[in-house]
Write a protein that holds these residues in place. Structure first.
Motif, PDB file in Angstrom:
ATOM      1  N   GLY A  33     -33.331 -40.864  14.895  1.00 43.81           N
ATOM      2  CA  GLY A  33     -32.931 -42.231  14.597  1.00 43.81           C
ATOM      3  C   GLY A  33     -31.925 -42.402  13.485  1.00 43.81           C
ATOM      4  O   GLY A  33     -31.577 -43.540  13.136  1.00 43.81           O
ATOM      5  N   ARG A  34     -31.428 -41.307  12.912  1.00 45.35           N
ATOM      6  CA  ARG A  34     -30.450 -41.382  11.831  1.00 45.35           C
ATOM      7  C   ARG A  34     -29.176 -40.641  12.228  1.00 45.35           C
ATOM      8  O   ARG A  34     -29.229 -39.559  12.810  1.00 45.35           O
ATOM      9  CB  ARG A  34     -31.013 -40.760  10.544  1.00 45.35           C
ATOM     10  N   ARG A  35     -28.016 -41.268  11.895  1.00 47.73           N
ATOM     11  CA  ARG A  35     -26.754 -40.650  12.294  1.00 47.73           C
ATOM     12  C   ARG A  35     -26.562 -39.337  11.554  1.00 47.73           C
ATOM     13  O   ARG A  35     -26.447 -39.286  10.341  1.00 47.73           O
ATOM     14  CB  ARG A  35     -25.576 -41.588  12.032  1.00 47.73           C
ATOM     15  N   PHE A  36     -26.494 -38.283  12.352  1.00 44.32           N
ATOM     16  CA  PHE A  36     -26.474 -36.931  11.825  1.00 44.32           C
ATOM     17  C   PHE A  36     -25.065 -36.351  11.789  1.00 44.32           C
ATOM     18  O   PHE A  36     -24.642 -35.750  10.803  1.00 44.32           O
ATOM     19  CB  PHE A  36     -27.398 -36.062  12.693  1.00 44.32           C
ATOM     20  N   GLU A  37     -24.322 -36.554  12.899  1.00 44.32           N
ATOM     21  CA  GLU A  37     -22.951 -36.052  13.004  1.00 44.32           C
ATOM     22  C   GLU A  37     -22.149 -36.977  13.910  1.00 44.32           C
ATOM     23  O   GLU A  37     -22.714 -37.773  14.669  1.00 44.32           O
ATOM     24  CB  GLU A  37     -22.925 -34.631  13.581  1.00 44.32           C
ATOM     25  N   ARG A  38     -20.820 -36.847  13.829  1.00 46.69           N
ATOM     26  CA  ARG A  38     -19.944 -37.586  14.734  1.00 46.69           C
ATOM     27  C   ARG A  38     -18.725 -36.722  15.027  1.00 46.69           C
ATOM     28  O   ARG A  38     -18.349 -35.850  14.230  1.00 46.69           O
ATOM     29  CB  ARG A  38     -19.518 -38.923  14.133  1.00 46.69           C
ATOM     30  N   ALA A  39     -18.107 -36.965  16.180  1.00 42.98           N
ATOM     31  CA  ALA A  39     -16.934 -36.173  16.553  1.00 42.98           C
ATOM     32  C   ALA A  39     -16.119 -36.918  17.595  1.00 42.98           C
ATOM     33  O   ALA A  39     -16.656 -37.664  18.417  1.00 42.98           O
ATOM     34  CB  ALA A  39     -17.349 -34.805  17.092  1.00 42.98           C
ATOM     35  N   HIS A  53     -21.419 -40.243  18.563  1.00 39.84           N
ATOM     36  CA  HIS A  53     -22.237 -40.193  17.353  1.00 39.84           C
ATOM     37  C   HIS A  53     -23.578 -39.565  17.707  1.00 39.84           C
ATOM     38  O   HIS A  53     -24.271 -40.038  18.609  1.00 39.84           O
ATOM     39  CB  HIS A  53     -22.436 -41.596  16.782  1.00 39.84           C
ATOM     40  N   LEU A  54     -23.916 -38.495  16.998  1.00 37.23           N
ATOM     41  CA  LEU A  54     -25.173 -37.805  17.237  1.00 37.23           C
ATOM     42  C   LEU A  54     -26.203 -38.252  16.210  1.00 37.23           C
ATOM     43  O   LEU A  54     -25.972 -38.152  15.003  1.00 37.23           O
ATOM     44  CB  LEU A  54     -24.976 -36.287  17.151  1.00 37.23           C
ATOM     45  N   TYR A 111     -32.977 -36.319  19.666  1.00 38.72           N
ATOM     46  CA  TYR A 111     -31.548 -36.527  19.450  1.00 38.72           C
ATOM     47  C   TYR A 111     -31.088 -37.700  20.319  1.00 38.72           C
ATOM     48  O   TYR A 111     -31.629 -37.941  21.400  1.00 38.72           O
ATOM     49  CB  TYR A 111     -30.755 -35.274  19.827  1.00 38.72           C
ATOM     50  N   ALA A 112     -30.099 -38.416  19.843  1.00 44.68           N
ATOM     51  CA  ALA A 112     -29.485 -39.502  20.610  1.00 44.68           C
ATOM     52  C   ALA A 112     -27.975 -39.385  20.495  1.00 44.68           C
ATOM     53  O   ALA A 112     -27.452 -39.088  19.420  1.00 44.68           O
ATOM     54  CB  ALA A 112     -29.955 -40.863  20.103  1.00 44.68           C
ATOM     55  N   VAL A 113     -27.295 -39.611  21.602  1.00 49.08           N
ATOM     56  CA  VAL A 113     -25.833 -39.617  21.623  1.00 49.08           C
ATOM     57  C   VAL A 113     -25.390 -41.040  21.925  1.00 49.08           C
ATOM     58  O   VAL A 113     -25.741 -41.612  22.958  1.00 49.08           O
ATOM     59  CB  VAL A 113     -25.271 -38.649  22.679  1.00 49.08           C
ATOM     60  N   ASP A 114     -24.619 -41.617  21.017  1.00 48.90           N
ATOM     61  CA  ASP A 114     -24.187 -43.007  21.117  1.00 48.90           C
ATOM     62  C   ASP A 114     -22.657 -43.039  21.198  1.00 48.90           C
ATOM     63  O   ASP A 114     -21.977 -42.498  20.323  1.00 48.90           O
ATOM     64  CB  ASP A 114     -24.674 -43.781  19.889  1.00 48.90           C
ATOM     65  N   ARG A 154     -14.114 -30.280  15.037  1.00 47.31           N
ATOM     66  CA  ARG A 154     -13.869 -31.715  14.826  1.00 47.31           C
ATOM     67  C   ARG A 154     -15.113 -32.464  14.340  1.00 47.31           C
ATOM     68  O   ARG A 154     -15.032 -33.655  14.025  1.00 47.31           O
ATOM     69  CB  ARG A 154     -13.369 -32.360  16.117  1.00 47.31           C
ATOM     70  N   ILE A 155     -16.241 -31.809  14.270  1.00 48.83           N
ATOM     71  CA  ILE A 155     -17.480 -32.472  13.869  1.00 48.83           C
ATOM     72  C   ILE A 155     -17.401 -32.919  12.408  1.00 48.83           C
ATOM     73  O   ILE A 155     -16.970 -32.162  11.530  1.00 48.83           O
ATOM     74  CB  ILE A 155     -18.690 -31.537  14.062  1.00 48.83           C
ATOM     75  N   LYS A 156     -17.818 -34.149  12.167  1.00 45.10           N
ATOM     76  CA  LYS A 156     -17.894 -34.685  10.810  1.00 45.10           C
ATOM     77  C   LYS A 156     -19.347 -35.069  10.516  1.00 45.10           C
ATOM     78  O   LYS A 156     -20.077 -35.474  11.428  1.00 45.10           O
ATOM     79  CB  LYS A 156     -16.986 -35.909  10.661  1.00 45.10           C
ATOM     80  N   PRO A 157     -19.755 -34.958   9.273  1.00 44.89           N
ATOM     81  CA  PRO A 157     -21.156 -35.307   8.945  1.00 44.89           C
ATOM     82  C   PRO A 157     -21.410 -36.794   9.114  1.00 44.89           C
ATOM     83  O   PRO A 157     -20.519 -37.628   8.892  1.00 44.89           O
ATOM     84  CB  PRO A 157     -21.297 -34.875   7.488  1.00 44.89           C
ATOM     85  N   GLY A 158     -22.637 -37.131   9.498  1.00 39.90           N
ATOM     86  CA  GLY A 158     -23.025 -38.528   9.602  1.00 39.90           C
ATOM     87  C   GLY A 158     -23.407 -39.101   8.256  1.00 39.90           C
ATOM     88  O   GLY A 158     -23.485 -38.389   7.253  1.00 39.90           O
ATOM     89  N   ASP A 159     -23.656 -40.395   8.237  1.00 39.36           N
ATOM     90  CA  ASP A 159     -23.979 -41.068   6.981  1.00 39.36           C
ATOM     91  C   ASP A 159     -25.448 -41.482   6.889  1.00 39.36           C
ATOM     92  O   ASP A 159     -25.826 -42.210   5.971  1.00 39.36           O
ATOM     93  CB  ASP A 159     -23.086 -42.306   6.810  1.00 39.36           C
ATOM     94  N   GLY A 160     -26.258 -41.020   7.854  1.00 36.96           N
ATOM     95  CA  GLY A 160     -27.677 -41.349   7.815  1.00 36.96           C
ATOM     96  C   GLY A 160     -28.011 -42.752   8.274  1.00 36.96           C
ATOM     97  O   GLY A 160     -29.162 -43.185   8.182  1.00 36.96           O
ATOM     98  N   ARG A 161     -27.025 -43.461   8.789  1.00 37.23           N
ATOM     99  CA  ARG A 161     -27.257 -44.833   9.239  1.00 37.23           C
ATOM    100  C   ARG A 161     -28.236 -44.854  10.407  1.00 37.23           C
ATOM    101  O   ARG A 161     -28.226 -43.984  11.278  1.00 37.23           O
ATOM    102  CB  ARG A 161     -25.929 -45.459   9.647  1.00 37.23           C
ATOM    103  N   ALA A 162     -29.081 -45.874  10.456  1.00 33.72           N
ATOM    104  CA  ALA A 162     -30.082 -45.992  11.508  1.00 33.72           C
ATOM    105  C   ALA A 162     -29.423 -46.331  12.842  1.00 33.72           C
ATOM    106  O   ALA A 162     -28.432 -47.070  12.893  1.00 33.72           O
ATOM    107  CB  ALA A 162     -31.118 -47.049  11.144  1.00 33.72           C
ATOM    108  N   LEU A 163     -29.980 -45.791  13.916  1.00 36.41           N
ATOM    109  CA  LEU A 163     -29.486 -46.073  15.252  1.00 36.41           C
ATOM    110  C   LEU A 163     -29.823 -47.513  15.628  1.00 36.41           C
ATOM    111  O   LEU A 163     -30.970 -47.945  15.533  1.00 36.41           O
ATOM    112  CB  LEU A 163     -30.129 -45.116  16.260  1.00 36.41           C
TER     113      LEU A 163
END
Length: 217
Positions: A73-79, A68-69, A50-53, A13-22
């Protein structure tokens, strides 16, 4: 916590992040957002963070709550939750209950576990600080939260069994169970609020028991 099949499904279910800043944690997000950190090693001798939001009130395009992983400081993945994010040396596992996060841990390849560190401005972070600075008070609050769950469970379970036993096929075969407790609607509302408060406090500590907290959910 995750069996092989559920773990494989979660990873798919993991999807790539968009690099958005935390974004920085804000005080008005105390009851709606959870933010945890994990310092790690990139494997090339360079430390990474790593940060989990998790925003518990904001769903994705399908209305599902996501984790969101962020990496440095940049969004890497989400699930969608429950989520498993493989990283260097293991994986970050994130699960949610009806009252908040029940799990946000790094599980190493050797099976050892480490809970991620909550943002100090979050509700989980403030609860963790109380535990460090006032351990006696923290234990007392933890005991009270347990009582707030156990008492409604003891008083409410017989009433639930009685309601189920009144289902005609069951009543005809086994008879109707008479609950020793006959609480009014207002008392049952108070018991529900009590269990909610207790379960919410336990969620701030990421405490979860499959028997106690599953019933509370």
């Amino acid at each position: 916590m995750f069996d092989v099949w559920r773990r494989r499904r979660a990873i798919q279910r993991i999807k790539p992040g968009d690099g958005r800043a935390l974004k920085r944690f804000r005080w008005w997000q105390t009851l709606s957002r959870s933010l945890f950190y994990l310092p790690a090693d990139s494997g090339a001798g360079r430390p990474v963070v790593y940060a989990v939001d998790v925003n518990q009130l904001k769903g994705n395009e399908n209305g599902d709550t996501e984790a969101h992983l962020y990496r440095d400081g940049r969004r890497f993945e989400r699930a969608r939750l429950p989520a498993v994010f493989p990283i260097e040396g293991g994986a970050i596992e994130v699960m949610m209950s009806a009252f908040g996060l029940r799990r946000c841990h790094f599980v190493a390849d050797d099976g050892t576990e480490q809970q991620l560190r909550p943002d100090p401005r979050s509700a989980e972070g403030r609860r963790a600080r109380l535990d460090r600075e006032r351990p006696g008070l923290s234990r007392g609050i933890g005991l009270i939260s347990l009582v707030l769950i156990v008492v409604p469970l003891i008083l409410g379970l017989p009433q639930t069994v009685e309601s189920i036993s009144r289902f005609p096929p069951l009543a005809e075969r086994f008879g109707v169970f008479d609950s020793p407790f006959d609480a009014s609607a207002w008392v049952n509302i108070a018991l529900a609020i009590s269990a909610t408060v207790g379960s919410t406090e336990r969620a701030l500590r990421l405490k979860y028991n499959r028997w106690l907290d599953t019933v509370a959910d």
